[in-house]
Design an enzyme around this catalytic site. Structure first.
Site, PDB file in Angstrom:
ATOM      1  CD  GLU A  51      -2.670  -1.357   2.671  1.00 26.49           C
ATOM      2  OE1 GLU A  51      -2.284  -0.658   3.484  1.00 26.49           O
ATOM      3  OE2 GLU A  51      -3.359  -2.395   2.759  1.00 26.49           O
ATOM      4  NE  ARG A  55       1.345  20.081   9.920  1.00 26.56           N
ATOM      5  CZ  ARG A  55       1.365  20.470   8.787  1.00 26.56           C
ATOM      6  NH1 ARG A  55       0.508  20.412   7.864  1.00 26.56           N
ATOM      7  NH2 ARG A  55       2.637  20.896   8.324  1.00 26.56           N
ATOM      8  CD  GLU A  82      -9.103  29.574  -0.454  1.00 26.37           C
ATOM      9  OE1 GLU A  82      -9.890  28.742  -0.610  1.00 26.37           O
ATOM     10  OE2 GLU A  82      -9.266  30.523  -0.978  1.00 26.37           O
TER      11      GLU A  82
END
Length: 184
Positions: A39, A65, A142
């Site tokens: 993966e 985060r 933004e």
């Protein structure tokens, strides 16, 4: 001479295509002839900049985060735009995130770092610059909310030594500064 370690890709299943990364599952042939799945995250890369002010303060950004559900303290960084020059990207990110401006000729490349080689192609190029003077206002993207922070060298090294900074690019950059630049 060592063993052949290469895994050859047999097939690729594209799982997700995003604006920052793509996810794929590769079926691979292992060196022993068996097959397995990998993966993988494909990422176009990023840059980071270890920047010091004229007062020998390290410039950091604080931001939330989502992946770790925490506010982090990091050196300014950001992803490369398609086809963008790495130095130009570092200059842009520094200005957007901190308001500090640097001329390309003053940037010193510290290193390239693969942040998670087990599953991601992301490569971050880290640059260094010192003696910066504040030049203007922050202008983050933004959807980017950040606080500008500055720490004296010893205070930043203390955060590193106490493992209060866990971001890998920031840890690597600070370790570089502490050892290779002799600033401890």
């Amino acid at each position: 001479m060592g063993k052949n370690l290469e895994e050859k890709t047999i097939s690729v299943e594209k799982i997700f295509k995003g604006k920052v990364l793509d996810v794929e599952v590769h079926t691979v042939s292992l060196p022993n002839g068996e097959t397995s799945k990998r993966e993988l995250i494909n990422h176009r890369g990023a840059v980071a900049i270890l920047a010091l002010t004229k007062d020998d303060e390290i410039i950091f950004v604080e931001q939330y985060r989502k992946a770790i559900e925490a506010v982090t303290l990091e050196i300014p960084a950001g992803k490369l735009e398609a086809g963008e020059d790495k130095k130009a990207s570092a200059i842009r990110e520094l200005q957007e995130e901190t308001g500090y401006v640097v001329d390309e000729s003053r940037l010193e490349k510290l290193c390239d770092v693969h942040v998670a080689v087990g599953y991601s192609s992301e490569l971050i190029t880290i640059y260094y610059v010192d003696k910066l003077e504040y030049a203007g206002e922050q202008s983050p993207d933004e959807d980017e909310f950040i606080n500008l922070k500055k720490y004296k060298l010893q205070d930043a090294f203390r955060l590193l030594d106490n493992n209060e900074i866990t971001d890998s690019k920031t840890m690597l950059a600070l370790a570089y500064l502490k050892t290779r630049k002799g600033k401890d």
